[in-house]
Design a protein around this motif. Structure first.
Motif, PDB file in Angstrom:
ATOM      1  N   PRO A 102      10.240  72.591  47.230  1.00  0.00           N
ATOM      2  CA  PRO A 102      11.617  71.578  47.416  1.00  0.00           C
ATOM      3  C   PRO A 102      12.358  72.269  48.740  1.00  0.00           C
ATOM      4  O   PRO A 102      12.509  73.252  49.123  1.00  0.00           O
ATOM      5  N   LEU A 103      12.600  71.019  49.451  1.00  0.00           N
ATOM      6  CA  LEU A 103      13.374  71.277  50.897  1.00  0.00           C
ATOM      7  C   LEU A 103      15.020  71.068  50.476  1.00  0.00           C
ATOM      8  O   LEU A 103      15.335  70.449  49.757  1.00  0.00           O
ATOM      9  N   PRO A 104      15.736  71.997  51.229  1.00  0.00           N
ATOM     10  CA  PRO A 104      17.349  71.671  51.321  1.00  0.00           C
ATOM     11  C   PRO A 104      17.712  70.307  51.789  1.00  0.00           C
ATOM     12  O   PRO A 104      16.902  69.641  52.398  1.00  0.00           O
ATOM     13  N   HIS A 105      18.765  70.056  51.232  1.00  0.00           N
ATOM     14  CA  HIS A 105      18.988  68.693  51.303  1.00  0.00           C
ATOM     15  C   HIS A 105      19.318  68.206  52.854  1.00  0.00           C
ATOM     16  O   HIS A 105      19.192  67.081  53.244  1.00  0.00           O
ATOM     17  N   ASP A 106      19.662  69.316  53.566  1.00  0.00           N
ATOM     18  CA  ASP A 106      20.041  69.098  55.081  1.00  0.00           C
ATOM     19  C   ASP A 106      18.481  69.437  55.857  1.00  0.00           C
ATOM     20  O   ASP A 106      18.972  69.342  57.081  1.00  0.00           O
ATOM     21  N   ARG A 107      17.617  69.435  55.259  1.00  0.00           N
ATOM     22  CA  ARG A 107      16.216  70.004  55.920  1.00  0.00           C
ATOM     23  C   ARG A 107      16.521  70.906  56.929  1.00  0.00           C
ATOM     24  O   ARG A 107      16.039  71.078  58.119  1.00  0.00           O
ATOM     25  N   SER A 108      17.536  72.064  56.626  1.00  0.00           N
ATOM     26  CA  SER A 108      17.567  73.305  57.554  1.00  0.00           C
ATOM     27  C   SER A 108      16.279  73.996  57.644  1.00  0.00           C
ATOM     28  O   SER A 108      15.826  74.690  58.658  1.00  0.00           O
ATOM     29  N   GLU A 113       3.385  70.903  55.948  1.00  0.00           N
ATOM     30  CA  GLU A 113       2.747  69.853  55.179  1.00  0.00           C
ATOM     31  C   GLU A 113       3.877  69.312  54.168  1.00  0.00           C
ATOM     32  O   GLU A 113       4.510  70.115  53.372  1.00  0.00           O
ATOM     33  N   THR A 114       4.120  67.986  54.059  1.00  0.00           N
ATOM     34  CA  THR A 114       5.170  67.404  53.431  1.00  0.00           C
ATOM     35  C   THR A 114       4.656  66.026  52.797  1.00  0.00           C
ATOM     36  O   THR A 114       3.679  65.701  53.217  1.00  0.00           O
ATOM     37  N   ARG A 115       5.267  65.632  51.743  1.00  0.00           N
ATOM     38  CA  ARG A 115       4.703  64.137  51.308  1.00  0.00           C
ATOM     39  C   ARG A 115       6.092  63.650  50.712  1.00  0.00           C
ATOM     40  O   ARG A 115       7.146  64.214  50.389  1.00  0.00           O
ATOM     41  N   ARG A 116       6.016  62.192  50.833  1.00  0.00           N
ATOM     42  CA  ARG A 116       7.156  61.606  50.134  1.00  0.00           C
ATOM     43  C   ARG A 116       7.360  61.745  48.469  1.00  0.00           C
ATOM     44  O   ARG A 116       6.384  62.005  47.906  1.00  0.00           O
ATOM     45  N   THR A 117       8.571  61.772  48.026  1.00  0.00           N
ATOM     46  CA  THR A 117       8.649  62.063  46.551  1.00  0.00           C
ATOM     47  C   THR A 117       8.610  60.760  45.943  1.00  0.00           C
ATOM     48  O   THR A 117       8.706  59.906  46.201  1.00  0.00           O
ATOM     49  N   TRP A 120      10.790  59.681  39.845  1.00  0.00           N
ATOM     50  CA  TRP A 120      11.495  60.361  38.962  1.00  0.00           C
ATOM     51  C   TRP A 120      11.813  61.823  39.766  1.00  0.00           C
ATOM     52  O   TRP A 120      12.657  62.612  39.422  1.00  0.00           O
ATOM     53  N   GLU A 121      10.845  62.235  40.572  1.00  0.00           N
ATOM     54  CA  GLU A 121      10.937  63.349  41.015  1.00  0.00           C
ATOM     55  C   GLU A 121      12.157  63.527  42.119  1.00  0.00           C
ATOM     56  O   GLU A 121      12.862  64.549  42.055  1.00  0.00           O
ATOM     57  N   ALA A 122      12.652  62.602  42.727  1.00  0.00           N
ATOM     58  CA  ALA A 122      13.719  62.299  43.524  1.00  0.00           C
ATOM     59  C   ALA A 122      14.976  62.430  42.893  1.00  0.00           C
ATOM     60  O   ALA A 122      15.845  62.991  43.326  1.00  0.00           O
ATOM     61  N   VAL A 123      14.950  61.794  41.549  1.00  0.00           N
ATOM     62  CA  VAL A 123      16.147  61.886  40.801  1.00  0.00           C
ATOM     63  C   VAL A 123      16.393  63.233  40.680  1.00  0.00           C
ATOM     64  O   VAL A 123      17.623  63.846  40.623  1.00  0.00           O
ATOM     65  N   SER A 124      15.375  64.158  40.200  1.00  0.00           N
ATOM     66  CA  SER A 124      15.683  65.438  39.883  1.00  0.00           C
ATOM     67  C   SER A 124      16.284  66.474  41.093  1.00  0.00           C
ATOM     68  O   SER A 124      16.981  67.073  40.780  1.00  0.00           O
ATOM     69  N   LEU A 125      15.317  66.142  42.091  1.00  0.00           N
ATOM     70  CA  LEU A 125      15.803  67.051  43.354  1.00  0.00           C
ATOM     71  C   LEU A 125      17.055  66.761  43.687  1.00  0.00           C
ATOM     72  O   LEU A 125      17.871  67.587  44.265  1.00  0.00           O
ATOM     73  N   ALA A 126      17.432  65.555  43.715  1.00  0.00           N
ATOM     74  CA  ALA A 126      19.169  64.950  44.037  1.00  0.00           C
ATOM     75  C   ALA A 126      20.003  65.951  43.057  1.00  0.00           C
ATOM     76  O   ALA A 126      20.995  66.211  43.831  1.00  0.00           O
ATOM     77  N   ASP A 129      20.664  69.276  44.320  1.00  0.00           N
ATOM     78  CA  ASP A 129      20.978  69.486  45.577  1.00  0.00           C
ATOM     79  C   ASP A 129      19.911  69.790  46.440  1.00  0.00           C
ATOM     80  O   ASP A 129      20.065  70.454  47.803  1.00  0.00           O
ATOM     81  N   ARG A 130      18.631  68.932  46.547  1.00  0.00           N
ATOM     82  CA  ARG A 130      17.750  69.286  47.205  1.00  0.00           C
ATOM     83  C   ARG A 130      17.317  68.000  47.987  1.00  0.00           C
ATOM     84  O   ARG A 130      17.959  66.880  47.360  1.00  0.00           O
ATOM     85  N   CYS A 131      16.599  67.881  48.872  1.00  0.00           N
ATOM     86  CA  CYS A 131      16.052  66.630  49.696  1.00  0.00           C
ATOM     87  C   CYS A 131      15.398  65.934  48.820  1.00  0.00           C
ATOM     88  O   CYS A 131      14.371  66.079  48.322  1.00  0.00           O
ATOM     89  N   ALA A 132      15.968  64.704  48.648  1.00  0.00           N
ATOM     90  CA  ALA A 132      15.428  63.855  47.497  1.00  0.00           C
ATOM     91  C   ALA A 132      14.226  62.854  48.322  1.00  0.00           C
ATOM     92  O   ALA A 132      13.591  62.141  47.591  1.00  0.00           O
TER      93      ALA A 132
END
Length: 424
Positions: A102-108, A113-117, A120-126, A129-132
């Motif tokens: 999981p990446l920090p919400h500000d992408r610091s 390699e990344t993929r779109r969330t 349901w995964e995006a809701v949990s990450l948000a 306080d992670r990048c959704a």
């Protein structure tokens, strides 16, 4: 030991419990009603679903992953290598293994390699306080039975901030690719991304060398304090020969002196001068990078620093002393954020706010500090009480724009400190 969880959002609907239950009911119904072909077909799908789910669960049993360090730090713009040790302590091999990042919400911090969330995964990450929008991952490959391996993951520090690694997880599953399970990684902590280092000019802060404290790593010898004597060696300064001991017949000896270093410098960051009603985010990031670079460069030259930050969005005003360490100072700069916007009484417009400092701590540093330096956006916004407190003759103001402080102190544009800025 951490327990694995079924990654429903990344698994096929075929292995979900509602579908498994529905297939079991349909199989029982078709079996008792003589539907031979239908019964066999449903049974095949039911066995596939149960087998995939069971295989995924068993793959995470007696599987362990541990990060090599609970915390790390890196300067923005640089890469960081994170090591993880994985042990598969069972007879069942792993057909595939990934690392979920999981990446920090500000992408610091980002990874190659990344993929779109998923939704349901995006809701949990948000919520955490992670990048959704996207999540990082690394393909670790296959593992045999009772195999132990070490993997290295390369991360890129984009800009200052804070990233957590306590929610990283190993991901594995069945060989059909229908079911996935996640197992939390042990030893998680945080990664602090310091402000980006830039090329800075330190000469304006080293000009006044008259007041000094004795200490290690100094820039000159204090000829008034003899530390010891030793035998003369070729190349020694003849002025350091102790002629009194020579006259007593004790041989040719030279004096060794205490080293002296310039007094500490106290940096004060006027964060709110970069805030509303018109925010100057880029200028603030430049000022923080310049400040971090000055702290590092001056420390390399033997000059230690105090750092004062005002009241921020998530922390009270702080005054960090040299004894706290340069890592503590850089970490505070990494996590600084201006106060939330404040509206006027009518609620129609954003108003500017003054930086609030720990004035008592600043005052207590005066005995050890030769210079006080305020970094701000506009010198005219500097709190005049600071000049009255520390003395205008000891105060330097470094501003992002051409401006003058009302106090009678030294003014330096940031373009003079940040080499190459503002010049062709």
């Amino acid at each position: 030991m951490a327990k694995s969880r079924h990654a429903a959002s990344r698994s096929s609907l075929l292995v979900s419990w509602p579908v498994i239950v529905a297939l079991a009911v349909l199989w029982g119904f078709s079996l008792f009603n003589g539907g031979g072909m239908l019964s066999a077909t449903v049974m095949l799908f039911l066995l596939l679903s149960v087998l995939s789910r069971l295989w995924s669960f068993l793959s995470t049993l007696r599987l362990r992953g541990r990060l090599s360090g609970s915390s790390a730090h890196v300067f923005a713009g640089r890469e960081l290598r994170v090591r993880i040790s994985v042990a598969n302590d069972k007879l069942l091999p792993l057909s595939w293994l990934d690392l979920y990042i999981p990446l920090p919400h500000d992408r610091s911090i980002t990874c190659p390699e990344t993929r779109r969330t998923d939704q349901w995964e995006a809701v949990s990450l948000a919520r955490s306080d992670r990048c959704a929008q996207e999540v990082g991952y690394a393909r670790l490959g296959r593992m045999l039975w009772y195999e132990k391996s070490d993997f290295s993951i390369t991360l890129k520090a984009q800009h200052r901030g804070l990233a957590h690694t306590d929610d990283w997880a190993l991901v594995t599953g069945d060989g059909f690719g229908l079911s996935q399970n996640r197992l939390p990684v042990e030893g998680g902590g945080r990664i602090v991304v310091y402000p980006r280092l830039v090329d800075v000019e330190t000469a304006p802060f080293l000009e006044d060398m008259l007041s000094a404290d004795s200490g290690r790593g100094g820039l000159m010898d204090d000829l008034s304090v003899i530390r010891s004597t030793r035998s003369y060696m070729t190349g020694d300064n003849l002025k350091h020969i102790n002629w009194r001991l020579v006259a007593r017949g004790q041989g040719l000896t030279v004096n060794t002196y205490e080293d002296i270093v310039p007094r500490c410098i106290h940096f004060i960051f006027d964060g709110e001068s970069f805030s509303g009603p018109q925010a100057h985010a880029d200028e603030m990031e430049e000022a923080l990078s310049v400040l971090a670079s000055l702290i590092v460069s001056l420390n390399d030259k033997g000059m230690r620093s105090f750092v004062s930050l005002p009241l921020s969005r998530s922390a009270p005003p702080v005054c960090i002393s040299p004894e706290d360490g340069i890592d503590e100072e850089l970490s505070a700069l990494s996590m600084y954020a201006v106060l939330p916007e404040k509206l006027n009484e009518a609620g129609t417009a954003v108003v500017g706010q003054k930086s609030v400092y720990d004035m008592d701590r600043i005052a207590s540093s005066m005995a050890r500090v030769r210079q006080f330096c305020i970094l701000c956006y506009d010198a005219s916004s500097v709190d005049l009480r600071l000049g009255d407190l520390v003395g205008e003759d000891r105060l330097t103001v470094v501003a992002s724009i051409e401006s003058r402080c009302q106090a009678d102190c030294r003014h330096i544009p940031i373009s003079r400190i940040h080499k190459g800025v503002g010049h062709e």
